[in-house]
Scaffold this motif. Structure first.
Motif, PDB file in Angstrom:
ATOM      1  N   SER A   6      43.502  35.984  39.406  1.00  0.00           N
ATOM      2  CA  SER A   6      43.457  34.720  40.133  1.00  0.00           C
ATOM      3  C   SER A   6      43.013  33.528  39.502  1.00  0.00           C
ATOM      4  CB  SER A   6      42.295  34.944  41.489  1.00  0.00           C
ATOM      5  OG  SER A   6      41.027  34.827  40.909  1.00  0.00           O
ATOM      6  N   VAL A   7      42.566  33.725  38.058  1.00  0.00           N
ATOM      7  CA  VAL A   7      42.502  32.801  37.381  1.00  0.00           C
ATOM      8  C   VAL A   7      43.471  32.709  36.071  1.00  0.00           C
ATOM      9  CG1 VAL A   7      40.695  31.615  35.815  1.00  0.00           C
ATOM     10  CG2 VAL A   7      39.890  32.995  37.922  1.00  0.00           C
ATOM     11  N   VAL A   8      43.853  33.913  35.679  1.00  0.00           N
ATOM     12  CA  VAL A   8      44.882  33.985  34.671  1.00  0.00           C
ATOM     13  C   VAL A   8      45.844  35.005  35.466  1.00  0.00           C
ATOM     14  CG1 VAL A   8      45.475  34.804  32.430  1.00  0.00           C
ATOM     15  CG2 VAL A   8      43.102  33.671  32.707  1.00  0.00           C
ATOM     16  N   PRO A   9      46.779  34.156  36.129  1.00  0.00           N
ATOM     17  CA  PRO A   9      47.831  35.094  36.668  1.00  0.00           C
ATOM     18  C   PRO A   9      48.733  35.819  35.585  1.00  0.00           C
ATOM     19  CG  PRO A   9      48.548  33.044  36.992  1.00  0.00           C
ATOM     20  CD  PRO A   9      47.097  32.700  36.265  1.00  0.00           C
ATOM     21  N   TYR A  10      49.460  36.961  35.786  1.00  0.00           N
ATOM     22  CA  TYR A  10      50.276  37.690  34.757  1.00  0.00           C
ATOM     23  C   TYR A  10      51.147  36.685  34.289  1.00  0.00           C
ATOM     24  CZ  TYR A  10      53.364  38.995  38.753  1.00  0.00           C
ATOM     25  OH  TYR A  10      54.028  39.233  39.667  1.00  0.00           O
ATOM     26  N   GLU A  18      38.022  45.815  46.916  1.00  0.00           N
ATOM     27  CA  GLU A  18      37.929  44.643  47.426  1.00  0.00           C
ATOM     28  C   GLU A  18      37.852  43.400  46.493  1.00  0.00           C
ATOM     29  OE1 GLU A  18      34.011  45.341  47.400  1.00  0.00           O
ATOM     30  OE2 GLU A  18      35.668  46.736  47.886  1.00  0.00           O
ATOM     31  N   LEU A  19      36.852  43.342  45.676  1.00  0.00           N
ATOM     32  CA  LEU A  19      36.567  42.433  44.776  1.00  0.00           C
ATOM     33  C   LEU A  19      37.537  42.174  43.564  1.00  0.00           C
ATOM     34  CD1 LEU A  19      32.597  42.862  44.241  1.00  0.00           C
ATOM     35  CD2 LEU A  19      33.816  41.019  45.259  1.00  0.00           C
ATOM     36  N   VAL A  20      37.981  43.359  43.168  1.00  0.00           N
ATOM     37  CA  VAL A  20      38.993  43.429  42.121  1.00  0.00           C
ATOM     38  C   VAL A  20      40.277  42.943  42.430  1.00  0.00           C
ATOM     39  CG1 VAL A  20      40.323  44.898  40.458  1.00  0.00           C
ATOM     40  CG2 VAL A  20      37.976  45.076  41.017  1.00  0.00           C
ATOM     41  N   LEU A  59      36.763  34.046  34.510  1.00  0.00           N
ATOM     42  CA  LEU A  59      35.459  33.762  35.019  1.00  0.00           C
ATOM     43  C   LEU A  59      35.414  33.149  36.590  1.00  0.00           C
ATOM     44  CD1 LEU A  59      33.511  32.440  31.859  1.00  0.00           C
ATOM     45  CD2 LEU A  59      33.688  34.652  32.572  1.00  0.00           C
ATOM     46  N   ILE A  60      34.597  33.418  37.460  1.00  0.00           N
ATOM     47  CA  ILE A  60      34.743  32.665  38.692  1.00  0.00           C
ATOM     48  C   ILE A  60      33.245  32.449  39.195  1.00  0.00           C
ATOM     49  CG2 ILE A  60      35.259  32.904  41.061  1.00  0.00           C
ATOM     50  CD1 ILE A  60      37.135  35.153  39.292  1.00  0.00           C
ATOM     51  N   THR A  61      33.088  30.888  39.220  1.00  0.00           N
ATOM     52  CA  THR A  61      31.974  30.583  40.042  1.00  0.00           C
ATOM     53  C   THR A  61      32.011  29.830  41.132  1.00  0.00           C
ATOM     54  OG1 THR A  61      31.927  28.581  38.630  1.00  0.00           O
ATOM     55  CG2 THR A  61      30.512  30.275  37.746  1.00  0.00           C
TER      56      THR A  61
END
Lengths: 250, 482
Positions: free
Chosen positions: B172-176, B164-166, B257-259
């Protein structure tokens, strides 16, 4: 054998002759002063001994313990015990005085086959020497010579000298830019280093410094030649009469 | 003097890359080249769920549609890369249950790299997720971290244990679709690290991964994903070395990275991939996409990089400052010597109000190398009160190298403030002579002066990394003066 012997040294810069056959013998334990007006080659002499690039030695030798050092790189000469206190110390941004001192001390220790200096021992040593020169403890946290006053720069030079304990110490106009209090402190630092295994070559315009660091020999440099040598009374005579009689002779 | 030093430098450059050894372990490789079948092979090897395979295939098709066209805007020069001439999967054959079962040769390799894998890791307080070629060999300190709710594991495992996390964060930050190399990575990535720090936890130890390319003709495509939940903090260290080889090797990683609200991630890299020899033969092509998203308010992402290796570096660790009051920082030292080329910098994208960013870049160029800082500061219309400070300093050693600064600033908000400062300098003869007069060799002097030049950046590194980085700065510039 003299500790440092300069034999018939001829030097030119960019094709222009600056030194015209200088010979000097500095024995261990002696302090020699070189005096002379501007532009007579005093700084050239100190730079050539220390091994700076850009000088053409056309003739002569510089012998340390009887060995010619002119083919050696500047750093090899330094590790062999030649120290130059700069007239204009160079700023090295971002490098703390402490880091610089430690690197220099370790370069010397490595040449002597000793291990690197222990961090605590280093701090203790530097603190003691700083106290001798009336320098604040936190000065070694500042970048080397960056934003230092003229007096601070000269003190930092003498601090390095007392830490590296060279065998041949050349002071190039160390007195310029110093007020009388700083002059006394710096001279005191130099005097504590005087000893039977060491020789000093003190380059100065003025007799003033020589009141505090009393030389054994005084040489007058004019036109790239030593035109007169004598004891400390020669410096006093120059102070009174100026260089006029030597200039006309040259 | 010059000739003597050049000869000495040439001899040294052959010997100096001390990580240039190859471990002889039988490895399991996929056939050469890239196709849907290869991607299915990789996915099957990893026993991946269907959604993961689908994602890879979509990325692959996107990459194919780009028609083999790499980004051309960087100031880099290299021959065309044949993507069909590389292996995309290589794994040591053994499956391991514990450290004791790790091939001693492998451990020997780690030893040479100075990685504290077993007891040392515990003593040093460093947990190491060691990536050897593509498969994580051993993950230390896992248990202790688990107890605190930290998830730190190979991403190939996280796909199974925390889908679920993956699913939520991967891409989500670097889309393909982001760029050519990100698309390639998304299609073929084999492993990397996954980190999740739960709400409110300040991770008490630095997390560390050493990447290492071992297999000949193997591209390394690791994928790292780090999530700091609300109020969490983590410091992550990444170190890279690769064996010495004549041919060029491709490295195309993606780091995301996600904060969330009030969270902070500090990501430090010391990149020392093989730079090629003094004539420019061999070396790693390093095409990396690193980006962080400050999703939450008051969150912070800080990138520190020391780039001394690789023949080619193409890398722009960036921050998307979405949350109000979020902060992005980028500290960089990039050193290029001989024929190395680096085009590196950052993007700071200010979206939220009162977002702040700081860029400190130190580029050092020697030999015939080219070093480019390329950066973008973009202030969006909603980013009231946004601020940026950028400082780019370049240091040149010798007269055959180049330093270039390409800063872009785009502001769509009149209340924003941006500052840019740039300097270019050379190591002066006076500085070198001064240091040498104090007994330092020319190389020691250069190392000292360059370390001083980089101090502001090196200071941001964790202690144990800072020491290594300082040494690297000296090593990578050996023979650069003469």
């Amino acid at each position: 054998m003299a500790l440092l012997e300069i034999k018939n040294l001829h030097v030119s810069v960019g094709g222009k002759k600056i030194l015209n056959g200088i010979s000097l013998a500095l024995n261990a334990g002696e302090v020699h002063a070189i005096m002379g007006p501007n532009g007579t080659g005093k700084s050239t002499l100190s730079n050539v001994i220390a091994g700076r690039d850009g000088y053409d030695v056309t003739e002569g030798q510089v012998l340390l313990d009887g060995q010619d050092i002119l083919a050696m790189e500047a750093d090899e000469r330094a590790r062999a015990g030649v120290f130059l206190a700069f007239q204009y110390p160079v700023e090295i941004p971002g490098v703390t005085t402490s880091a610089f001192l430690k690197t220099a001390i370790n370069a010397k220790r490595r040449a002597e086959g000793k291990p690197e200096i222990d961090a605590m021992e280093f701090l203790k040593l530097v603190k003691a020497k700083q106290k001798l020169l009336s320098m604040p403890d936190d000065m070694i946290k500042r970048a080397l010579n960056v934003g230092f006053s003229g007096g601070e720069k000269k003190r930092a030079e003498v601090l390095q000298m007392t830490l590296l304990e060279p065998r041949v110490a050349i002071l190039d106009e160390t007195d310029s830019g110093l007020d009388i209090d700083a002059l006394k402190i710096v001279s005191e630092g130099v005097n504590t280093l005087r000893g039977p295994d060491r020789t000093f070559l003190i380059i100065t315009h003025y007799q003033r410094l020589l009141n505090y660091i009393v030389p054994d020999h005084v040489h007058v440099l004019v036109g790239g030649r030593v035109v007169a040598s004598g004891g400390k009374e020669l410096a006093e005579q120059l102070e009174a009469e100026g260089y006029a009689r030597y200039l006309s002779a040259a | 003097m010059a000739a003597k030093q050049e000869t000495a430098a040439a001899v040294r450059s052959v010997e100096q890359y001390k990580y240039g050894f190859v471990t002889d372990i039988e490895s399991e490789k996929a056939p050469k080249g890239l196709s849907e079948d290869i991607i299915r092979f990789i996915s099957a090897k990893k026993n991946e769920p269907e959604w993961m395979l689908e994602w890879r295939l979509k990325a692959y098709r996107y990459w194919l549609a780009l028609g083999d066209e790499e980004p051309k805007w960087a100031k880099l020069n290299y021959p065309k890369i044949d993507y069909q001439d590389s292996y995309y999967y290589a794994a040591p054959k053994q499956k391991l249950a514990s450290m004791d079962e790790v091939d001693p040769k492998l451990l020997e390799t780690y030893k040479k790299l100075g990685i504290p894998l077993a007891e040392q890791a515990v003593l040093a307080g460093v947990a190491v997720d060691a990536v050897f070629d593509s498969v994580s060999v051993a993950t230390t300190y896992k248990k202790k971290l688990e107890e605190m709710g930290v998830i730190f594991k190979p991403i190939s495992e996280a796909v199974h244990s925390h889908p679920e996390l993956v699913k939520k964060y991967l891409g989500s930050v670097v889309p393909y679709t982001d760029n050519f190399f990100a698309a390639l990575n998304s299609a073929v990535f084999t492993d990397g690290s996954f980190v999740y720090i739960p709400k409110g936890l300040r991770c008490p130890m630095e997390l560390s991964t050493y990447f290492r390319i071992n297999e000949k003709n193997t591209g390394q495509f690791e994928r790292t994903l780090i999530i700091a939940d609300e109020g969490a903090y983590v410091s992550y260290l990444e170190g890279c070395t690769a064996p010495q080889r004549d041919e060029n090797q491709l490295h195309a990683a993606v780091v995301e990275l996600i904060t969330l609200d009030d969270a902070e991630i500090k990501y430090s890299t010391v990149q020392n991939w093989y730079p090629g020899d003094a004539e420019g033969k061999g070396g790693i092509y390093n095409f990396v996409t690193k980006r962080g998203a400050c999703r939450g308010k008051n969150s912070k992402i800080m990138w520190t990089q020391v780039e001394t290796g690789s023949a080619i570096t193409w890398k722009y660790p960036s921050c998307i400052l979405q949350g109000d009051n979020s902060v992005g920082e980028f500290y960089s030292v990039a050193i290029t010597n001989n024929h190395q080329q680096a085009d590196t910098g950052t993007k700071m994208i200010h979206l939220g109000a009162n977002t702040r960013s700081k860029i400190i870049s130190k580029g050092i160029s020697a030999g015939k190398a080219d070093n480019t800082y390329r950066g973008l500061v973009r202030i969006g219309p909603r980013a009231d009160g946004a601020r940026n400070y950028t400082q780019c300093d370049s240091l040149l050693i010798g007269d055959k190298c180049g330093a270039h600064t390409v800063p872009y600033i785009e502001s769509r908000n009149p209340t924003a403030q941006t500052e840019h400062e740039a300097t270019t300098s050379k190591i002066s003869e006076d500085q070198l002579f001064y240091c040498q007069q104090r007994g330092m060799t020319e190389e020691e002097a250069v190392s000292l002066i360059v370390n001083g030049f980089c101090r502001e950046v090196l200071q941001t590194l964790p202690m144990e990394f800072a020491v290594e980085a300082q040494k690297l700065v000296g090593i990578s510039l050996e023979g650069s003066v003469g």
